[in-house]
Design a protein around this motif. Structure first.
Motif, PDB file in Angstrom:
ATOM      1  N   LEU A 115     -72.914 -99.305  36.424  1.00  0.00           N
ATOM      2  CA  LEU A 115     -73.773 -98.547  35.617  1.00  0.00           C
ATOM      3  C   LEU A 115     -73.633 -97.065  35.417  1.00  0.00           C
ATOM      4  O   LEU A 115     -74.319 -96.546  34.528  1.00  0.00           O
ATOM      5  CB  LEU A 115     -75.031 -98.791  36.108  1.00  0.00           C
ATOM      6  CG  LEU A 115     -75.499-100.322  36.344  1.00  0.00           C
ATOM      7  CD1 LEU A 115     -76.737-100.748  37.215  1.00  0.00           C
ATOM      8  CD2 LEU A 115     -75.648-100.941  35.025  1.00  0.00           C
ATOM      9  N   ASP A 158     -72.749 -93.021  34.745  1.00  0.00           N
ATOM     10  CA  ASP A 158     -71.809 -92.313  33.790  1.00  0.00           C
ATOM     11  C   ASP A 158     -70.679 -91.820  34.482  1.00  0.00           C
ATOM     12  O   ASP A 158     -70.590 -91.644  35.513  1.00  0.00           O
ATOM     13  CB  ASP A 158     -72.511 -91.507  32.755  1.00  0.00           C
ATOM     14  CG  ASP A 158     -73.335 -90.385  33.795  1.00  0.00           C
ATOM     15  OD1 ASP A 158     -72.895 -90.397  34.854  1.00  0.00           O
ATOM     16  OD2 ASP A 158     -74.191 -89.497  33.331  1.00  0.00           O
ATOM     17  N   GLN A 213     -83.754-100.516  25.254  1.00  0.00           N
ATOM     18  CA  GLN A 213     -82.291-100.850  25.969  1.00  0.00           C
ATOM     19  C   GLN A 213     -82.098 -99.464  26.711  1.00  0.00           C
ATOM     20  O   GLN A 213     -81.722 -99.664  28.044  1.00  0.00           O
ATOM     21  CB  GLN A 213     -81.243-100.990  24.846  1.00  0.00           C
ATOM     22  CG  GLN A 213     -81.406-102.351  24.394  1.00  0.00           C
ATOM     23  CD  GLN A 213     -81.173-103.531  25.289  1.00  0.00           C
ATOM     24  OE1 GLN A 213     -82.369-103.929  25.801  1.00  0.00           O
ATOM     25  NE2 GLN A 213     -80.107-103.975  25.852  1.00  0.00           N
ATOM     26  N   THR A 214     -82.095 -98.341  26.225  1.00  0.00           N
ATOM     27  CA  THR A 214     -81.623 -97.195  26.953  1.00  0.00           C
ATOM     28  C   THR A 214     -82.760 -97.051  28.094  1.00  0.00           C
ATOM     29  O   THR A 214     -82.228 -96.651  29.165  1.00  0.00           O
ATOM     30  CB  THR A 214     -81.907 -96.050  25.988  1.00  0.00           C
ATOM     31  OG1 THR A 214     -80.991 -96.160  24.870  1.00  0.00           O
ATOM     32  CG2 THR A 214     -81.884 -94.611  26.664  1.00  0.00           C
ATOM     33  N   ASN A 238     -72.432-101.013  42.177  1.00  0.00           N
ATOM     34  CA  ASN A 238     -73.652-100.847  41.152  1.00  0.00           C
ATOM     35  C   ASN A 238     -73.353 -99.462  40.525  1.00  0.00           C
ATOM     36  O   ASN A 238     -73.593 -99.401  39.259  1.00  0.00           O
ATOM     37  CB  ASN A 238     -74.779-100.951  41.659  1.00  0.00           C
ATOM     38  CG  ASN A 238     -75.271-102.349  42.100  1.00  0.00           C
ATOM     39  OD1 ASN A 238     -74.703-103.342  41.404  1.00  0.00           O
ATOM     40  ND2 ASN A 238     -76.273-102.651  42.998  1.00  0.00           N
ATOM     41  N   ARG A 291     -84.079 -99.141  29.696  1.00  0.00           N
ATOM     42  CA  ARG A 291     -84.133-100.306  30.726  1.00  0.00           C
ATOM     43  C   ARG A 291     -82.609-100.132  31.426  1.00  0.00           C
ATOM     44  O   ARG A 291     -82.661-100.069  32.801  1.00  0.00           O
ATOM     45  CB  ARG A 291     -83.439-101.710  29.857  1.00  0.00           C
ATOM     46  CG  ARG A 291     -83.509-103.015  30.806  1.00  0.00           C
ATOM     47  CD  ARG A 291     -83.291-104.219  30.065  1.00  0.00           C
ATOM     48  NE  ARG A 291     -81.863-104.675  30.455  1.00  0.00           N
ATOM     49  CZ  ARG A 291     -81.461-105.502  29.577  1.00  0.00           C
ATOM     50  NH1 ARG A 291     -81.755-105.997  28.395  1.00  0.00           N
ATOM     51  NH2 ARG A 291     -80.257-106.037  29.905  1.00  0.00           N
ATOM     52  N   TRP A 292     -81.762 -99.567  30.772  1.00  0.00           N
ATOM     53  CA  TRP A 292     -80.516 -99.274  31.501  1.00  0.00           C
ATOM     54  C   TRP A 292     -80.856 -98.045  32.361  1.00  0.00           C
ATOM     55  O   TRP A 292     -79.962 -97.736  33.425  1.00  0.00           O
ATOM     56  CB  TRP A 292     -79.306 -99.117  30.562  1.00  0.00           C
ATOM     57  CG  TRP A 292     -78.991-100.331  30.049  1.00  0.00           C
ATOM     58  CD1 TRP A 292     -78.905-100.852  28.667  1.00  0.00           C
ATOM     59  CD2 TRP A 292     -78.236-101.300  30.907  1.00  0.00           C
ATOM     60  NE1 TRP A 292     -78.568-102.256  28.681  1.00  0.00           N
ATOM     61  CE2 TRP A 292     -78.059-102.622  29.915  1.00  0.00           C
ATOM     62  CE3 TRP A 292     -78.094-101.634  32.200  1.00  0.00           C
ATOM     63  CZ2 TRP A 292     -77.753-103.731  30.345  1.00  0.00           C
ATOM     64  CZ3 TRP A 292     -77.427-102.919  32.461  1.00  0.00           C
ATOM     65  CH2 TRP A 292     -77.137-103.892  31.648  1.00  0.00           C
ATOM     66  N   ASP A 293     -81.404 -97.041  31.902  1.00  0.00           N
ATOM     67  CA  ASP A 293     -81.767 -95.864  32.842  1.00  0.00           C
ATOM     68  C   ASP A 293     -82.576 -96.120  34.058  1.00  0.00           C
ATOM     69  O   ASP A 293     -82.261 -95.693  35.071  1.00  0.00           O
ATOM     70  CB  ASP A 293     -82.621 -94.845  31.988  1.00  0.00           C
ATOM     71  CG  ASP A 293     -81.941 -94.022  31.091  1.00  0.00           C
ATOM     72  OD1 ASP A 293     -80.357 -94.064  30.922  1.00  0.00           O
ATOM     73  OD2 ASP A 293     -82.576 -93.231  30.239  1.00  0.00           O
ATOM     74  N   GLU A 294     -83.368 -97.373  34.054  1.00  0.00           N
ATOM     75  CA  GLU A 294     -84.094 -97.589  35.215  1.00  0.00           C
ATOM     76  C   GLU A 294     -83.066 -98.361  36.261  1.00  0.00           C
ATOM     77  O   GLU A 294     -83.036 -98.112  37.231  1.00  0.00           O
ATOM     78  CB  GLU A 294     -85.157 -98.717  34.764  1.00  0.00           C
ATOM     79  CG  GLU A 294     -86.569 -98.011  34.160  1.00  0.00           C
ATOM     80  CD  GLU A 294     -87.277 -99.024  33.621  1.00  0.00           C
ATOM     81  OE1 GLU A 294     -86.859-100.360  33.774  1.00  0.00           O
ATOM     82  OE2 GLU A 294     -88.468 -98.587  33.291  1.00  0.00           O
ATOM     83  N   ARG A 295     -81.910 -99.223  35.473  1.00  0.00           N
ATOM     84  CA  ARG A 295     -81.143 -99.598  36.549  1.00  0.00           C
ATOM     85  C   ARG A 295     -80.247 -98.721  37.057  1.00  0.00           C
ATOM     86  O   ARG A 295     -79.897 -98.743  38.156  1.00  0.00           O
ATOM     87  CB  ARG A 295     -80.555-100.896  35.687  1.00  0.00           C
ATOM     88  CG  ARG A 295     -81.228-102.090  35.521  1.00  0.00           C
ATOM     89  CD  ARG A 295     -80.713-103.182  34.860  1.00  0.00           C
ATOM     90  NE  ARG A 295     -81.134-104.263  34.726  1.00  0.00           N
ATOM     91  CZ  ARG A 295     -80.952-105.593  34.249  1.00  0.00           C
ATOM     92  NH1 ARG A 295     -79.747-105.698  33.749  1.00  0.00           N
ATOM     93  NH2 ARG A 295     -81.782-106.456  34.160  1.00  0.00           N
ATOM     94  N   ARG A 296     -79.858 -97.829  36.332  1.00  0.00           N
ATOM     95  CA  ARG A 296     -78.761 -96.704  36.658  1.00  0.00           C
ATOM     96  C   ARG A 296     -79.548 -96.112  37.859  1.00  0.00           C
ATOM     97  O   ARG A 296     -78.952 -95.826  38.739  1.00  0.00           O
ATOM     98  CB  ARG A 296     -78.636 -95.830  35.615  1.00  0.00           C
ATOM     99  CG  ARG A 296     -77.399 -95.088  35.847  1.00  0.00           C
ATOM    100  CD  ARG A 296     -77.023 -94.006  34.759  1.00  0.00           C
ATOM    101  NE  ARG A 296     -76.605 -94.970  33.570  1.00  0.00           N
ATOM    102  CZ  ARG A 296     -77.057 -95.064  32.233  1.00  0.00           C
ATOM    103  NH1 ARG A 296     -78.300 -94.133  31.924  1.00  0.00           N
ATOM    104  NH2 ARG A 296     -76.687 -95.836  31.319  1.00  0.00           N
TER     105      ARG A 296
END
Length: 182
Positions: A97, A99, A37-38, A93, A40-45
């Motif tokens: 997404l 921080d 999950q981390t 976006n 995946r979200w890092d890629e999207r971020r």
């Protein structure tokens, strides 16, 4: 009954081993899922940050060229409107997404580019142009610093603002006089 009592330690060992295997497998699966999950979200971020940076840099480039009088005004204003639309979509976006430190830095960069864009749309010469352009470059550096930090990207600073100023100063400084012949 004696045979059951003799086999009880072995049965308890099997039971404890089975429970231990289930718990260990469950913990490993949970850890793997969190890691995935981390990633995946890092890629999207990362994709959101790249898209935002590209769109905002396009707006900044068009606006700075327009303020310098390097492009056809009508064509540049149309391109600026299109770039602003892409920037607005990319901003959503980043808000979704990003921080907190990166969103704050992105907002500062966006606001500084808006100042350059306002100057471009006004179409008037402004003595503050170099300062506004430099402020936008510094804000871009802060955005990249925050984004890289949030994504865990190392490698040191990638700041460009001071380098751009030094290059500009080299272009605008008078050429040194040639040494006198003897």
């Amino acid at each position: 009954m004696d045979s059951l009592a003799a086999q009880l330690p072995a049965l308890l060992g099997v039971l404890v081993g089975t429970i231990g295997t289930i718990v260990a497998t469950s913990l490993a699966d949970r850890s793997r899922w969190r890691r995935n999950q981390t990633v995946r979200w890092d890629e999207r971020r990362l994709d959101a940050y790249v898209e935002f940076a590209r769109a905002l840099k396009e707006t900044h480039t068009i606006a700075s060229r327009l303020t310098g009088g390097y492009v056809d005004r009508d064509t540049a204003l149309a391109a600026l409107a299109e770039a602003d639309f892409r920037h607005t979509l990319a901003w959503e976006n980043v808000l979704l997404l990003g921080d907190a430190p990166t969103v704050t830095a992105a907002r500062a960069w966006r606001d500084s580019v808006w100042e350059v864009e306002r100057l471009a749309r006004d179409g008037q010469a402004d003595a503050d142009r170099p300062m506004l352009l430099h402020r936008a470059n510094e804000a871009r550096d802060a955005f990249y610093h925050a984004a890289r930090g949030g994504l865990g990207v190392g490698g040191g600073s990638v700041a460009q603002a001071e380098l751009l100023v030094s290059r500009l100063n080299l272009r605008t400084d008078p050429q040194p006089a040639a040494p006198a012949e003897r």
